[in-house]
Design a protein around this motif. Structure first.
Motif, PDB file in Angstrom:
ATOM      1  N   THR A 636       3.429  -5.085   2.014  1.00  0.00           N
ATOM      2  CA  THR A 636       4.875  -5.882   2.894  1.00  0.00           C
ATOM      3  C   THR A 636       5.897  -6.226   1.563  1.00  0.00           C
ATOM      4  N   SER A 637       7.106  -6.520   1.899  1.00  0.00           N
ATOM      5  CA  SER A 637       7.899  -6.936   0.589  1.00  0.00           C
ATOM      6  C   SER A 637       7.789  -8.205   0.047  1.00  0.00           C
ATOM      7  N   MET A 638       6.614  -9.240   0.356  1.00  0.00           N
ATOM      8  CA  MET A 638       5.474 -10.083  -0.178  1.00  0.00           C
ATOM      9  C   MET A 638       4.896  -9.289  -1.361  1.00  0.00           C
ATOM     10  N   GLY A 639       4.155  -8.341  -1.310  1.00  0.00           N
ATOM     11  CA  GLY A 639       3.215  -7.496  -2.362  1.00  0.00           C
ATOM     12  C   GLY A 639       2.170  -7.526  -1.449  1.00  0.00           C
ATOM     13  N   GLY A 640       1.043  -7.690  -1.231  1.00  0.00           N
ATOM     14  CA  GLY A 640       0.162  -6.720  -1.116  1.00  0.00           C
ATOM     15  C   GLY A 640      -0.679  -7.508  -0.009  1.00  0.00           C
ATOM     16  N   ASP A 641      -1.699  -7.117   1.310  1.00  0.00           N
ATOM     17  CA  ASP A 641      -1.656  -8.699   1.658  1.00  0.00           C
ATOM     18  C   ASP A 641      -3.337  -7.798   2.613  1.00  0.00           C
ATOM     19  N   THR A 642      -4.036  -8.339   3.433  1.00  0.00           N
ATOM     20  CA  THR A 642      -5.044  -8.326   4.334  1.00  0.00           C
ATOM     21  C   THR A 642      -5.070  -8.671   5.162  1.00  0.00           C
ATOM     22  N   LEU A 643      -5.211  -7.582   6.413  1.00  0.00           N
ATOM     23  CA  LEU A 643      -4.645  -7.501   7.932  1.00  0.00           C
ATOM     24  C   LEU A 643      -6.145  -7.769   8.470  1.00  0.00           C
ATOM     25  N   LEU A 644      -6.257  -8.387   9.232  1.00  0.00           N
ATOM     26  CA  LEU A 644      -7.614  -8.905  10.764  1.00  0.00           C
ATOM     27  C   LEU A 644      -7.335  -8.388  11.369  1.00  0.00           C
ATOM     28  N   LEU A 735     -15.961  -5.975   3.314  1.00  0.00           N
ATOM     29  CA  LEU A 735     -15.438  -4.276   2.754  1.00  0.00           C
ATOM     30  C   LEU A 735     -13.896  -4.834   3.367  1.00  0.00           C
ATOM     31  N   ALA A 736     -12.772  -4.048   2.891  1.00  0.00           N
ATOM     32  CA  ALA A 736     -11.711  -3.523   3.054  1.00  0.00           C
ATOM     33  C   ALA A 736     -11.565  -1.868   3.513  1.00  0.00           C
ATOM     34  N   MET A 737     -10.216  -1.586   4.598  1.00  0.00           N
ATOM     35  CA  MET A 737     -10.381  -0.030   4.251  1.00  0.00           C
ATOM     36  C   MET A 737      -8.601  -0.290   4.459  1.00  0.00           C
ATOM     37  N   THR A 738      -8.652   1.143   3.809  1.00  0.00           N
ATOM     38  CA  THR A 738      -6.741   1.323   3.363  1.00  0.00           C
ATOM     39  C   THR A 738      -6.487   3.515   3.964  1.00  0.00           C
ATOM     40  N   GLY A 739      -6.200   4.031   4.967  1.00  0.00           N
ATOM     41  CA  GLY A 739      -5.824   4.702   4.730  1.00  0.00           C
ATOM     42  C   GLY A 739      -4.871   5.290   6.408  1.00  0.00           C
ATOM     43  N   GLU A 740      -4.199   6.163   6.847  1.00  0.00           N
ATOM     44  CA  GLU A 740      -3.594   7.079   7.767  1.00  0.00           C
ATOM     45  C   GLU A 740      -5.067   7.907   8.766  1.00  0.00           C
ATOM     46  N   LEU A 741      -4.641   8.025   9.653  1.00  0.00           N
ATOM     47  CA  LEU A 741      -5.409   9.015  10.331  1.00  0.00           C
ATOM     48  C   LEU A 741      -5.185  10.170  11.253  1.00  0.00           C
ATOM     49  N   SER A 742      -4.903  11.117  11.286  1.00  0.00           N
ATOM     50  CA  SER A 742      -4.467  12.576  11.468  1.00  0.00           C
ATOM     51  C   SER A 742      -5.310  12.791  13.504  1.00  0.00           C
ATOM     52  N   LEU A 743      -4.478  13.130  13.982  1.00  0.00           N
ATOM     53  CA  LEU A 743      -5.870  13.812  15.344  1.00  0.00           C
ATOM     54  C   LEU A 743      -7.476  14.310  15.633  1.00  0.00           C
ATOM     55  N   THR A 744      -7.198  14.844  14.209  1.00  0.00           N
ATOM     56  CA  THR A 744      -8.646  15.353  14.264  1.00  0.00           C
ATOM     57  C   THR A 744      -9.657  14.969  13.142  1.00  0.00           C
ATOM     58  N   GLY A 752       0.872   2.168  -2.380  1.00  0.00           N
ATOM     59  CA  GLY A 752       0.669   0.955  -2.253  1.00  0.00           C
ATOM     60  C   GLY A 752      -0.321   0.319  -2.601  1.00  0.00           C
ATOM     61  N   LEU A 753      -1.427   1.237  -3.420  1.00  0.00           N
ATOM     62  CA  LEU A 753      -2.579   1.026  -3.744  1.00  0.00           C
ATOM     63  C   LEU A 753      -2.887  -0.513  -4.503  1.00  0.00           C
ATOM     64  N   ARG A 754      -2.197  -0.413  -5.819  1.00  0.00           N
ATOM     65  CA  ARG A 754      -2.293  -1.259  -6.485  1.00  0.00           C
ATOM     66  C   ARG A 754      -1.899  -2.898  -5.827  1.00  0.00           C
ATOM     67  N   GLU A 755      -1.325  -3.186  -4.896  1.00  0.00           N
ATOM     68  CA  GLU A 755      -0.455  -4.243  -4.159  1.00  0.00           C
ATOM     69  C   GLU A 755      -1.953  -4.369  -3.445  1.00  0.00           C
ATOM     70  N   LYS A 756      -2.515  -3.330  -2.683  1.00  0.00           N
ATOM     71  CA  LYS A 756      -3.775  -3.453  -2.002  1.00  0.00           C
ATOM     72  C   LYS A 756      -4.687  -4.766  -2.581  1.00  0.00           C
ATOM     73  N   THR A 757      -5.054  -3.511  -3.611  1.00  0.00           N
ATOM     74  CA  THR A 757      -6.235  -4.033  -4.380  1.00  0.00           C
ATOM     75  C   THR A 757      -5.776  -5.068  -4.575  1.00  0.00           C
TER      76      THR A 757
END
Length: 805
Positions: A636-644, A735-744, A752-757
């Motif tokens: 986000t504009s405030m940096g990386g964050d974790t979402l539950l 454990l946390a994860m990040t990544g987009e998903l396709s239909l297949t 933003g992998l650095r900020e998320k880390t």
């Protein structure tokens, strides 16, 4: 080689009648000694003096004079000292030597009568004297009706030139009137007009009199046009001189009137000061004309006039701007590196990028400006980095903010017709920095808004675009000013809201947030000394333990930047001051004297005592400890964050998906894709049958609903949440994860992998699942950030499901 003498009005230029005779009647020789001419050709039909000073030419004259006295004048194609036959034109003029005078310096003065044109048939001797067999070219077509008409036209047009040009003498005009032969008239006019020698040679080579006269008439028209333009310029110049003289006398007369009335010019000294300063800039063109007009108005204006102060302020601004400043690049990379290391802890990649940028400028020795965008969450040090860049380059630093700005006048200034009008921040910054090459920091460019008062981003584009800022016009100043040497540094929390044209013209440097260990070091080395001075303590009078630093970072200031961390430390010191002031309230000494020599140690108990209840306690760390939950990483504009992410299923007739948590359109689409894939996977694996999906509605919720959330990076987290719900199993802890998903089922890359880390590190995450395509981004994450975290690259969602359970 010879050159034809320039004739003055007093020299003899009389007309010969010899051309009325045919060559046979004049007994002209079949061969001629050739005399090469530099300058312009000589035409038949005139008596003219001629100076010869070259040894070869004198030898030619002597040879001709001994014989029949005839010589052939031929023009050189190019002036040469020792010309050959190939350097001569083929057509020249035959002349008879009337008089020869030897001069004391060895030169020979001739008086010749030019007779007729000739063409060289063959060179008989190429050595000096040069001799050629020739054929003579009498004029043709003299008696036609067109020739008579052209003769009158030539004489009439030359009379007009003679009236306008004093160089055409009266004697020349009389000679022109006395010539009876049309061909001679054309030749005589050609010899006195300012025509290039190649064109004169073409006229000499034209035997047909009508064609010759037509060519000459064209040159007469050109000469008339030149004289007309010359007269116009002279008239305008005279009018300007007369105007300046008239204005001078009027000013002197006004001074006398003012002195008689006892009014005087109370601002004469100011006028002279402004005029001297403006004259020193040596302006030209539009700027000079505009400022001269303003100075004249200022001089004539009474100090009680309402516009007096407006013009005075305008002239003061003009005089204070660095118009003639010459930017100098005076810095070295080693010193710049020391400054960056001293001013900033961490940010190794940022400092490296800056040093690379400065090194290229140093190599090119390029004083041109540049545009950098420093992008990162609040409190990560964007402003201080900009100030350090200015220090590295030994340039003045000027900062202003455009956050929330909706009026382009903030940047480009106000019209002078408005009361209280001022220049824009750009011109104001140049005035204060007193150089054309300062470092300008423009804060919060991602928060500008367009309105009916203009679009600040469009005005800013004019400032930053190197194709436009060379002649930037501030609305108040109204004059072009060169901004091409200004070093612009823009700051933003996010790049999403910055117009694309601005991004295209800038070098982008991203600053991510800090982890707890970095915050501790920054607080120790930079924040504490700064706060001690601010709150009135002596050096080392207040000390924090390592545990205290860590506690503040962990439970009171978990944001990406260190701004809240600094506020917490400042709050502790303020409470100490208040506590001590109450302790010594009855003392006659000052509080500073009472505190002298005392040292305050701040440990964990003192932090909790002064800061109160934890803002972020361990219970607030996000944990996916029940089925249907998973932890995702966001940027986000405030940096990386974790979402539950939380999901439940409840009985309903409609089935389908329900979303809450203020998601954007992109995230809503990701949720639908994740559910469709999970439904297909669950049916295929026998986890649930199709009737279960028809009878149950799945509700997906992302807490902190007041915070807008959007972006393509939560697809696999949502799918994991749904499978966890359907299986009734919880995922692995920490454990946390990040990544987009396709239909297949493909796992797509994210940003933003650095900020998320960094965000995962703050929340004690031990394992992160990332898209396989983002493996290359791990090299950009500092080792101390990655330390203690295991990264699992995945390319399909099935790998995610197999790992998390």
């Amino acid at each position: 080689m010879s050159k034809k003498d320039k004739l003055t009005d007093n020299e003899d230029l009389s007309i010969s009648d010899s051309t009325t005779l045919m060559p046979q009647e004049m007994n002209l020789p079949d061969k001629l000694c050739l005399l090469p001419l530099g300058g312009i050709p000589i035409f038949p039909g005139i008596f003219t003096p001629f100076m010869v000073n070259s040894n070869d030419d004198i030898k030619t004259i002597e040879e001709a004079y001994k014989g029949d006295g005839y010589v052939g004048f031929v023009l050189l194609k190019e002036d040469k000292k020792n010309p050959s036959a190939a350097d001569l034109y083929k057509v020249g003029t035959a002349a008879r030597i009337i008089k020869k005078t030897n001069l004391p310096d060895g030169a020979v003065n001739l008086f010749v009568s030019t007779i007729i044109r000739f063409r060289i048939k063959k060179i008989l001797s190429s050595e000096s004297p040069m001799v050629a067999a020739v054929e003579y070219l009498p004029d043709t077509g003299e008696n036609s009706f067109e020739v008579k008409a052209l003769t009158r036209a030539l004489i009439s047009e030359m009379r007009e030139i003679g009236e306008a040009n004093a160089l055409v003498s009266e004697e020349m005009r009389m000679n022109l009137n006395n010539i009876n032969h049309p061909g001679k008239i054309a030749d005589f006019i050609t010899s006195i007009l300012n025509i290039e020698k190649t064109e004169q040679q073409k006229i000499l080579e034209t035997v047909d009199v009508r064609k010759r006269m037509e060519k000459v008439l064209v040159f007469i028209k050109k000469e008339q046009e030149i004289l007309r333009v010359q007269k116009k310029i002279q008239t305008e110049l005279n009018e300007k001189i007369e105007k300046n003289q008239r204005e001078y006398f009027l000013r002197e007369e006004m001074k006398s009137i003012q002195e008689e009335l006892g009014v005087g010019n109370s601002h004469a000294g100011e006028y002279q000061k402004f005029k001297s300063k403006i004259d020193s800039f040596k302006f030209e063109g539009e700027i000079k004309e505009t400022l001269d007009s303003e100075l004249d108005k200022f001089q004539m204006m009474d100090s009680h006039d309402p516009d007096y102060n407006n013009i005075r302020s305008y002239l003061e601004l003009v005089c204070s701007l660095p118009w003639n400043d010459e930017p100098v690049e005076d810095y070295n990379i080693e010193n710049a590196e020391k400054i960056l290391e001293k001013d900033h802890y961490g940010l190794e990649d940022v400092k490296k990028r800056i040093l690379e940028y400065l090194a290229v400028r140093k190599l090119k020795n390029d004083g041109k400006g540049a545009v950098l965008i420093l992008c990162g969450p609040p409190g990560v040090g964007k402003t201080s980095v900009g100030r350090s860049i200015a220090n590295c380059m030994n340039k003045p630093f000027y900062r202003f903010s455009v956050g929330g700005e909706h009026d382009q006048a903030k940047i480009k200034g106000f019209l002078r017709t408005y009361i209280g009008a001022q220049p824009g921040q750009i011109i104001e910054g140049l005035k204060l920095s007193k150089t054309k090459a300062p470092v300008f920091m423009i804060d919060e460019v991602d928060k500008m808004n367009a309105s009916n008062q203009g679009d600040p981003s469009a005005a800013l584009l004019e400032v930053l675009d190197p194709e436009q800022n060379v002649t930037f016009r501030d609305t108040y100043l109204g004059l072009p000013f060169d901004l091409s040497s200004v070093f612009f540094i823009l700051t933003a929390n996010t790049l999403d809201t910055i117009p694309q044209p601005l991004l295209d013209r800038a070098e982008i440097i991203e600053l991510s947030g800090y982890i707890d260990q970095e915050k501790t070091e920054i607080a120790k080395k930079y924040l504490l000394p700064k706060i001690l001075v601010k709150d009135g303590f002596a050096k080392n009078q207040v000390k924090f333990t390592k545990e205290a630093y860590s506690l503040i970072a962990r439970e009171y200031a978990r944001e990406a930047g260190v701004r809240n961390y600094e506020k917490c430390m400042d709050k502790i010191l303020r409470k100490i001051v208040l506590e001590q002031s109450q302790k010594f309230k009855d003392s006659k000494k000052s509080l500073k004297e009472n505190l002298a020599g005392n040292t305050f140690i701040i440990g964990e108990p003192e932090v909790r005592k002064y800061l109160g209840k934890s803002v972020f306690d361990e219970s607030q760390i996000k944990k996916a400890d029940i089925p249907g939950t998973a932890i995702g990483l966001a940027w986000t504009s405030m940096g990386g964050d974790t979402l539950l992410l939380e999901s439940i299923a409840y009985r309903s007739e409609k089935g389908g998906l329900q979303l809450t948590g203020q998601m954007g359109d992109v995230m809503k689409e990701s949720a639908q894709i994740a559910l469709n894939w999970s439904k297909q996977y669950a049916i295929a694996k026998g986890i649930k049958d199709s009737s279960w999906f028809e009878e149950n509605t799945i509700h997906l919720h992302i807490p902190e609903g007041a915070t807008p959330k959007d972006g393509p990076s939560a697809g696999i987290t949502m799918a994991t949440t749904f499978i966890s719900l359907m299986k009734g199993k919880k995922i692995k802890p920490n454990l946390a994860m990040t990544g987009e998903l396709s239909l297949t089922g493909q796992v797509l890359p994210i940003g933003g992998l650095r900020e998320k880390t960094v965000a995962a590190k703050r929340n004690h995450i031990k394992t992160i699942l990332i898209p396989k395509a983002n493996e290359r981004d791990l090299d950009e994450i500092p080792a101390h950030v990655k330390n203690g975290i295991r990264f699992i690259p995945v390319s399909r969602v099935e790998e995610v499901i197999d790992f998390v359970f």
